[in-house]
Design a protein around this motif. Sequence first.
Motif, mmCIF file in Angstrom:
data_model
loop_
_atom_site.group_PDB
_atom_site.id
_atom_site.type_symbol
_atom_site.label_atom_id
_atom_site.label_comp_id
_atom_site.label_asym_id
_atom_site.label_seq_id
_atom_site.Cartn_x
_atom_site.Cartn_y
_atom_site.Cartn_z
ATOM 1 N N LEU A 60 0.825 -1.216 0.000
ATOM 2 C CA LEU A 60 0.000 0.000 0.000
ATOM 3 C C LEU A 60 0.858 1.264 0.000
ATOM 4 O O LEU A 60 0.501 2.253 -0.647
ATOM 5 C CB LEU A 60 -0.972 -0.013 1.189
ATOM 6 N N TRP A 61 1.988 1.257 0.706
ATOM 7 C CA TRP A 61 2.888 2.420 0.662
ATOM 8 C C TRP A 61 3.436 2.613 -0.745
ATOM 9 O O TRP A 61 3.635 3.730 -1.198
ATOM 10 C CB TRP A 61 4.045 2.265 1.650
ATOM 11 N N GLU A 62 3.681 1.527 -1.433
ATOM 12 C CA GLU A 62 4.251 1.603 -2.787
ATOM 13 C C GLU A 62 3.197 1.907 -3.841
ATOM 14 O O GLU A 62 3.414 2.729 -4.726
ATOM 15 C CB GLU A 62 4.948 0.279 -3.115
ATOM 16 N N GLN A 63 2.054 1.223 -3.772
ATOM 17 C CA GLN A 63 1.058 1.281 -4.833
ATOM 18 C C GLN A 63 -0.091 2.252 -4.575
ATOM 19 O O GLN A 63 -0.778 2.639 -5.500
ATOM 20 C CB GLN A 63 0.455 -0.115 -5.057
ATOM 21 N N GLY A 64 -0.354 2.560 -3.305
ATOM 22 C CA GLY A 64 -1.526 3.368 -2.984
ATOM 23 C C GLY A 64 -2.766 2.491 -2.925
ATOM 24 O O GLY A 64 -2.672 1.271 -2.770
ATOM 25 N N GLU A 65 -3.915 3.101 -3.075
ATOM 26 C CA GLU A 65 -5.192 2.390 -2.978
ATOM 27 C C GLU A 65 -5.268 1.281 -4.019
ATOM 28 O O GLU A 65 -4.919 1.473 -5.180
ATOM 29 C CB GLU A 65 -6.336 3.382 -3.193
ATOM 30 N N LEU A 66 -5.723 0.102 -3.562
ATOM 31 C CA LEU A 66 -5.819 -1.063 -4.448
ATOM 32 C C LEU A 66 -7.068 -1.879 -4.124
ATOM 33 O O LEU A 66 -7.478 -1.955 -2.967
ATOM 34 C CB LEU A 66 -4.625 -1.997 -4.247
ATOM 35 N N PRO A 67 -7.622 -2.547 -5.140
ATOM 36 C CA PRO A 67 -8.666 -3.533 -4.846
ATOM 37 C C PRO A 67 -8.054 -4.703 -4.074
ATOM 38 O O PRO A 67 -6.880 -5.034 -4.269
ATOM 39 C CB PRO A 67 -9.124 -3.992 -6.232
ATOM 40 N N VAL A 68 -8.839 -5.329 -3.220
ATOM 41 C CA VAL A 68 -8.361 -6.459 -2.428
ATOM 42 C C VAL A 68 -7.759 -7.530 -3.346
ATOM 43 O O VAL A 68 -6.699 -8.086 -3.044
ATOM 44 C CB VAL A 68 -9.494 -7.054 -1.559
ATOM 45 N N LYS A 69 -8.411 -7.795 -4.472
ATOM 46 C CA LYS A 69 -7.921 -8.827 -5.389
ATOM 47 C C LYS A 69 -6.518 -8.495 -5.886
ATOM 48 O O LYS A 69 -5.635 -9.361 -5.920
ATOM 49 C CB LYS A 69 -8.876 -8.982 -6.569
ATOM 50 N N LYS A 70 -6.267 -7.253 -6.263
ATOM 51 C CA LYS A 70 -4.955 -6.837 -6.764
ATOM 52 C C LYS A 70 -3.917 -6.901 -5.648
ATOM 53 O O LYS A 70 -2.781 -7.324 -5.867
ATOM 54 C CB LYS A 70 -5.065 -5.413 -7.321
ATOM 55 N N LEU A 71 -4.296 -6.509 -4.446
ATOM 56 C CA LEU A 71 -3.404 -6.596 -3.287
ATOM 57 C C LEU A 71 -2.998 -8.050 -3.061
ATOM 58 O O LEU A 71 -1.822 -8.357 -2.853
ATOM 59 C CB LEU A 71 -4.098 -6.014 -2.047
ATOM 60 N N GLY A 72 -3.959 -8.955 -3.141
ATOM 61 C CA GLY A 72 -3.684 -10.385 -2.991
ATOM 62 C C GLY A 72 -2.739 -10.902 -4.057
ATOM 63 O O GLY A 72 -1.873 -11.732 -3.777
ATOM 64 N N GLU A 104 -19.661 -2.254 -7.227
ATOM 65 C CA GLU A 104 -19.988 -2.635 -5.856
ATOM 66 C C GLU A 104 -19.374 -3.964 -5.426
ATOM 67 O O GLU A 104 -19.210 -4.231 -4.243
ATOM 68 C CB GLU A 104 -21.514 -2.704 -5.711
ATOM 69 N N ARG A 105 -19.019 -4.802 -6.387
ATOM 70 C CA ARG A 105 -18.422 -6.108 -6.074
ATOM 71 C C ARG A 105 -16.971 -5.982 -5.623
ATOM 72 O O ARG A 105 -16.420 -6.892 -5.029
ATOM 73 C CB ARG A 105 -18.482 -7.034 -7.291
ATOM 74 N N VAL A 106 -16.359 -4.851 -5.923
ATOM 75 C CA VAL A 106 -14.937 -4.639 -5.649
ATOM 76 C C VAL A 106 -14.763 -3.889 -4.329
ATOM 77 O O VAL A 106 -15.398 -2.864 -4.099
ATOM 78 C CB VAL A 106 -14.276 -3.836 -6.798
ATOM 79 N N VAL A 107 -13.881 -4.419 -3.491
ATOM 80 C CA VAL A 107 -13.536 -3.746 -2.231
ATOM 81 C C VAL A 107 -12.150 -3.134 -2.398
ATOM 82 O O VAL A 107 -11.200 -3.819 -2.759
ATOM 83 C CB VAL A 107 -13.560 -4.726 -1.035
ATOM 84 N N GLU A 108 -12.073 -1.843 -2.156
ATOM 85 C CA GLU A 108 -10.817 -1.100 -2.262
ATOM 86 C C GLU A 108 -10.187 -0.970 -0.876
ATOM 87 O O GLU A 108 -10.887 -0.823 0.118
ATOM 88 C CB GLU A 108 -11.058 0.307 -2.820
ATOM 89 N N VAL A 109 -8.862 -1.030 -0.838
ATOM 90 C CA VAL A 109 -8.126 -0.870 0.425
ATOM 91 C C VAL A 109 -7.227 0.353 0.274
ATOM 92 O O VAL A 109 -6.525 0.486 -0.730
ATOM 93 C CB VAL A 109 -7.248 -2.104 0.737
ATOM 94 N N ARG A 110 -7.272 1.216 1.271
ATOM 95 C CA ARG A 110 -6.374 2.374 1.251
ATOM 96 C C ARG A 110 -5.866 2.661 2.646
ATOM 97 O O ARG A 110 -6.475 2.267 3.651
ATOM 98 C CB ARG A 110 -7.049 3.583 0.644
ATOM 99 N N LEU A 111 -4.756 3.338 2.686
ATOM 100 C CA LEU A 111 -4.157 3.721 3.964
ATOM 101 C C LEU A 111 -4.947 4.841 4.612
ATOM 102 O O LEU A 111 -5.473 5.715 3.919
ATOM 103 C CB LEU A 111 -2.716 4.201 3.744
ATOM 104 N N THR A 112 -5.000 4.817 5.928
ATOM 105 C CA THR A 112 -5.506 5.964 6.663
ATOM 106 C C THR A 112 -4.331 6.928 6.859
ATOM 107 O O THR A 112 -3.191 6.603 6.513
ATOM 108 C CB THR A 112 -6.037 5.532 8.048
ATOM 109 N N GLU A 113 -4.595 8.082 7.434
ATOM 110 C CA GLU A 113 -3.503 9.018 7.731
ATOM 111 C C GLU A 113 -2.480 8.366 8.656
ATOM 112 O O GLU A 113 -1.271 8.511 8.465
ATOM 113 C CB GLU A 113 -4.046 10.298 8.370
ATOM 114 N N GLU A 114 -2.972 7.623 9.644
ATOM 115 C CA GLU A 114 -2.073 6.935 10.579
ATOM 116 C C GLU A 114 -1.239 5.877 9.868
ATOM 117 O O GLU A 114 -0.039 5.729 10.121
ATOM 118 C CB GLU A 114 -2.884 6.301 11.714
ATOM 119 N N GLY A 115 -1.863 5.132 8.961
ATOM 120 C CA GLY A 115 -1.144 4.113 8.203
ATOM 121 C C GLY A 115 -0.089 4.723 7.299
ATOM 122 O O GLY A 115 1.022 4.198 7.181
ATOM 123 N N ASP A 116 -0.419 5.845 6.680
ATOM 124 C CA ASP A 116 0.539 6.527 5.819
ATOM 125 C C ASP A 116 1.697 7.090 6.648
ATOM 126 O O ASP A 116 2.853 7.002 6.247
ATOM 127 C CB ASP A 116 -0.151 7.636 5.031
#
Length: 161
Positions: A60-72, A104-116
């Motif tokens: 996530l630090w490298e790529q930014g927001e990603l769908p769960v599938k892409k993260l996997g 709607e089928r896709v779940v996106e994951v992104r960092l919060t301010e704390e995570g960043d």
Amino acid sequence: MTPTPSTAPPASEPTPEWLHLDRQICFSLHAASRAFNGVYRVVLKDLGLTYPQYLVMLVLWEQGELPVKKLGEHLRLDSGTLSPLLKRLEAAGLVRRERSARDERVVEVRLTEEGDAMRVRALEVPRRIAAATGCTAEEIHELRARLDSLTERLDAAAKAG
């Protein structure tokens, strides 16, 4: 230097020695992985992350927001393994999971301010891991390249059946 019997390459015909534990590259990789996990456990304690959670954060630090599938795909993890990791990271306030507005089928994951913000504190991790290996930067680079090549060949062999 002539290899010792326990480290000599296998003969062309299988022998019982082929089944010795010290002849198995998979076990050497497994043992190295467990040793890395032990060092990471200590190094990541200050961040409050497990090694798998750290890997998620790295992507996530490298790529930014990603769908769960892409993260996997990046982590070579299925959703059954990844979902509990993301749930714990979300509970810790480091990531947020949301349904995509486009699909709607896709779940996106992104960092919060704390995570960043954790990224700055995590900069020390690779230095400490490199120091623990006792390897030079060049040796680490060469080892990574060889392991990446091995992974590619094993993936191809698995696909070929």
